[in-house]
Design a protein around this motif. Structure first.
Motif, PDB file in Angstrom:
ATOM      1  N   ASN A 181       3.268 -14.605  -1.551  1.00 32.50           N
ATOM      2  CA  ASN A 181       3.857 -13.406  -0.387  1.00 32.50           C
ATOM      3  C   ASN A 181       1.782 -12.459  -0.919  1.00 32.50           C
ATOM      4  OD1 ASN A 181       4.588 -11.917   1.400  1.00 32.50           O
ATOM      5  ND2 ASN A 181       4.788  -9.721  -0.035  1.00 32.50           N
ATOM      6  N   CYS A 182       0.863 -13.391  -0.808  1.00 31.10           N
ATOM      7  CA  CYS A 182      -0.174 -12.882  -1.710  1.00 31.10           C
ATOM      8  C   CYS A 182      -1.008 -13.492  -0.712  1.00 31.10           C
ATOM      9  CB  CYS A 182      -0.484 -11.871  -2.646  1.00 31.10           C
ATOM     10  SG  CYS A 182      -0.884 -13.943  -3.822  1.00 31.10           S
ATOM     11  N   PRO A 183      -2.540 -13.151  -0.462  1.00 33.33           N
ATOM     12  CA  PRO A 183      -3.853 -13.675  -0.193  1.00 33.33           C
ATOM     13  C   PRO A 183      -3.566 -15.118  -0.587  1.00 33.33           C
ATOM     14  CG  PRO A 183      -4.153 -11.485   0.298  1.00 33.33           C
ATOM     15  CD  PRO A 183      -3.068 -11.526  -0.485  1.00 33.33           C
ATOM     16  N   TRP A 184      -4.568 -14.693  -1.957  1.00 34.49           N
ATOM     17  CA  TRP A 184      -4.783 -15.877  -3.059  1.00 34.49           C
ATOM     18  C   TRP A 184      -3.269 -17.294  -2.569  1.00 34.49           C
ATOM     19  CZ3 TRP A 184      -6.518 -12.273  -8.170  1.00 34.49           C
ATOM     20  CH2 TRP A 184      -7.430 -12.304  -7.838  1.00 34.49           C
ATOM     21  N   GLY A 231      -3.224  -2.215  -2.472  1.00 35.97           N
ATOM     22  CA  GLY A 231      -4.390  -1.595  -0.662  1.00 35.97           C
ATOM     23  C   GLY A 231      -4.593  -2.938   0.004  1.00 35.97           C
ATOM     24  N   GLU A 232      -5.201  -3.783   1.096  1.00 33.44           N
ATOM     25  CA  GLU A 232      -5.549  -4.734   1.260  1.00 33.44           C
ATOM     26  C   GLU A 232      -5.618  -5.756   0.441  1.00 33.44           C
ATOM     27  OE1 GLU A 232      -8.823  -4.473   3.571  1.00 33.44           O
ATOM     28  OE2 GLU A 232      -7.481  -3.032   4.929  1.00 33.44           O
ATOM     29  N   ASP A 234      -3.625  -6.513  -2.034  1.00 29.56           N
ATOM     30  CA  ASP A 234      -2.455  -6.518  -2.902  1.00 29.56           C
ATOM     31  C   ASP A 234      -1.945  -7.616  -3.772  1.00 29.56           C
ATOM     32  OD1 ASP A 234      -0.251  -5.948  -4.851  1.00 29.56           O
ATOM     33  OD2 ASP A 234       0.567  -5.475  -2.188  1.00 29.56           O
ATOM     34  N   GLN A 235      -2.763  -8.278  -4.913  1.00 33.47           N
ATOM     35  CA  GLN A 235      -2.066  -9.268  -4.620  1.00 33.47           C
ATOM     36  C   GLN A 235      -1.369 -10.236  -6.097  1.00 33.47           C
ATOM     37  OE1 GLN A 235      -4.243 -12.011  -3.582  1.00 33.47           O
ATOM     38  NE2 GLN A 235      -6.239 -11.588  -2.671  1.00 33.47           N
ATOM     39  N   LEU A 236      -1.139  -8.987  -6.523  1.00 32.91           N
ATOM     40  CA  LEU A 236      -0.843  -8.877  -8.017  1.00 32.91           C
ATOM     41  C   LEU A 236       0.821  -9.230  -7.755  1.00 32.91           C
ATOM     42  CD1 LEU A 236      -3.475  -8.032 -10.921  1.00 32.91           C
ATOM     43  CD2 LEU A 236      -3.323 -10.000  -9.543  1.00 32.91           C
ATOM     44  N   GLN A 237       1.478  -7.606  -7.550  1.00 27.80           N
ATOM     45  CA  GLN A 237       2.769  -7.635  -7.198  1.00 27.80           C
ATOM     46  C   GLN A 237       3.172  -7.859  -8.620  1.00 27.80           C
ATOM     47  OE1 GLN A 237       4.636  -8.724  -3.675  1.00 27.80           O
ATOM     48  NE2 GLN A 237       2.257  -9.595  -3.342  1.00 27.80           N
ATOM     49  N   PRO A 238       3.200  -6.771  -9.301  1.00 31.97           N
ATOM     50  CA  PRO A 238       4.025  -6.859 -11.128  1.00 31.97           C
ATOM     51  C   PRO A 238       5.568  -6.488 -10.772  1.00 31.97           C
ATOM     52  CG  PRO A 238       2.735  -5.138 -11.454  1.00 31.97           C
ATOM     53  CD  PRO A 238       2.018  -6.337 -10.007  1.00 31.97           C
ATOM     54  N   ASN A 239       6.060  -5.256  -9.240  1.00 31.70           N
ATOM     55  CA  ASN A 239       7.138  -4.374  -9.148  1.00 31.70           C
ATOM     56  C   ASN A 239       7.845  -5.712  -8.620  1.00 31.70           C
ATOM     57  OD1 ASN A 239       6.508  -2.592 -10.331  1.00 31.70           O
ATOM     58  ND2 ASN A 239       5.986  -1.319  -8.632  1.00 31.70           N
ATOM     59  N   ALA A 240       7.243  -7.065  -7.979  1.00 30.54           N
ATOM     60  CA  ALA A 240       8.208  -8.005  -8.075  1.00 30.54           C
ATOM     61  C   ALA A 240       9.220  -9.024  -9.006  1.00 30.54           C
ATOM     62  CB  ALA A 240       7.438  -9.258  -6.938  1.00 30.54           C
ATOM     63  N   LEU A 241       7.882  -8.743 -10.014  1.00 30.29           N
ATOM     64  CA  LEU A 241       8.683  -9.585 -10.897  1.00 30.29           C
ATOM     65  C   LEU A 241       9.536  -9.302 -11.970  1.00 30.29           C
ATOM     66  CD1 LEU A 241       8.489 -12.159 -12.921  1.00 30.29           C
ATOM     67  CD2 LEU A 241       6.459 -11.035 -14.155  1.00 30.29           C
ATOM     68  N   VAL A 242       9.367  -7.771 -11.671  1.00 27.82           N
ATOM     69  CA  VAL A 242      10.365  -6.671 -12.783  1.00 27.82           C
ATOM     70  C   VAL A 242      11.663  -7.162 -11.870  1.00 27.82           C
ATOM     71  CG1 VAL A 242      11.299  -4.399 -13.370  1.00 27.82           C
ATOM     72  CG2 VAL A 242       8.388  -4.950 -13.928  1.00 27.82           C
ATOM     73  N   GLU A 243      11.552  -6.798 -10.583  1.00 30.09           N
ATOM     74  CA  GLU A 243      12.783  -6.548  -9.935  1.00 30.09           C
ATOM     75  C   GLU A 243      13.598  -8.133  -9.889  1.00 30.09           C
ATOM     76  OE1 GLU A 243      10.665  -5.678  -5.886  1.00 30.09           O
ATOM     77  OE2 GLU A 243      11.109  -3.616  -6.538  1.00 30.09           O
ATOM     78  N   ALA A 244      13.056  -8.752  -9.660  1.00 33.56           N
ATOM     79  CA  ALA A 244      13.204 -10.225  -9.768  1.00 33.56           C
ATOM     80  C   ALA A 244      14.440 -10.708 -11.360  1.00 33.56           C
ATOM     81  CB  ALA A 244      12.484 -11.506  -9.572  1.00 33.56           C
TER      82      ALA A 244
END
Length: 292
Positions: A181-184, A231-232, A234-244
């Motif tokens: 879910n990120c550009p990289w 912002g644009e 948004d490559q890392l998204q640590p909150n997604a890991l916390v939620e998972a």
């Protein structure tokens, strides 16, 4: 067989850069190994460090300041390169975030890349076997942990969870937590695997959902001033890991430490690397030692 490119003494131990011909990557590969002073008299466990985009095997050893704590705890550190090198593939060197220096720790399936880009198998199978045979008697076979930064943090999380009995502990600095879910990640998975959907098998958040190994605790440090965090970009998204992890019913726990004012650089890594060395040394049963 691996040949020594350079050797230097460091905090009583020895840092070596080595090269060998990789079967899985079908090219010559360079890696570094730090042996702490304790390895001269008894075998020690190993931490595998995976670096991020654009890095080689040298970035961590030169910038992270890891060796004082590793020497104090009797922990060896292995630092592979981040991709195959010296191979002729159209587009391999056109951008900084794909191709050379950007292997993403996957086994490529797209024909253009599948001949060389097998960093997953290289790090999980070929390199550990080579290191353990080369340093037999100095390293405890099979006793290892894994850590990394950014793309390498993604690698540490995914390799660790895909091989739950291979590593005693997992940590990461500013990892790419949700690469589908990120550009990289979109660029890497589309290029190497043919689709983002195929990348689900290398997405840390997806792997948490299906994790069935022993209970796992992951240590993550994330700089609050990281320019890839919001912002644009948004490559890392640590909150997604916390939620998972919160939804995993205790199977996977993450200690997510948001470090105010720190960015994505090795200044950030060097500020907290001792914590990670001690985290892994504890998990691997290294003896306690005071760091001067």
């Amino acid at each position: 067989m691996a040949a020594v490119k350079s050797k230097v003494k460091l905090f009583g131990g020895v840092l070596q850069r080595m090269t060998h011909t990789s079967k899985v990557c079908a090219c010559d590969m360079t890696f570094a190994v730090y042996l702490p002073p304790q390895a001269e008299t008894s075998a020690v466990p190993v931490l595998y460090w995976l670096s991020g985009l654009t890095c080689t095997d040298e970035n961590f050893s030169q910038k992270a300041g890891f060796a004082r704590a590793a020497a104090a705890r009797g922990l060896a550190v292995v630092m592979p390169d981040t991709s195959p090198r010296g191979v002729t593939i159209e587009g391999a060197d056109d951008t900084w975030d794909f191709g050379s220096g950007a292997g993403f720790y996957v086994d490529a399936t797209e024909p253009k890349w599948a001949g060389h880009y097998h960093m997953y198998s290289y790090v999980t199978e070929e390199l550990p076997a080579l290191v353990e045979s080369t340093f037999a008697g100095k390293l405890i076979a099979g006793k290892k942990s894994i850590s990394g930064h950014s793309m390498g943090g993604h690698g540490a999380l995914t390799l660790g969870m895909k091989n739950p009995t291979a590593y005693s502990s997992i940590s990461a600095f500013a990892p790419i937590c949700r690469p589908t879910n990120c550009p990289w990640g979109t660029k890497a998975f589309t290029g190497y695997l043919g689709s983002v959907e195929a990348g689900m098998a290398y997405d840390a958040c997806e792997l948490v959902k299906g994790y069935s190994g022993p209970p796992l605790k992951i240590l993550v440090d994330q700089g609050a001033a990281d320019n890839f965090l919001t912002g644009e970009a948004d490559q890392l998204q640590p909150n997604a890991l916390v939620e998972a992890c919160a939804a995993s019913n205790g199977r996977v726990a993450v200690e997510m430490r948001l470090q105010e004012g720190y960015d994505h650089s090795y200044y950030f890594i060097s500020s907290f690397i001792d914590d990670h060395i001690h985290f892994h040394a504890d998990a691997l049963g290294c003896s306690a030692a005071e760091v001067n």
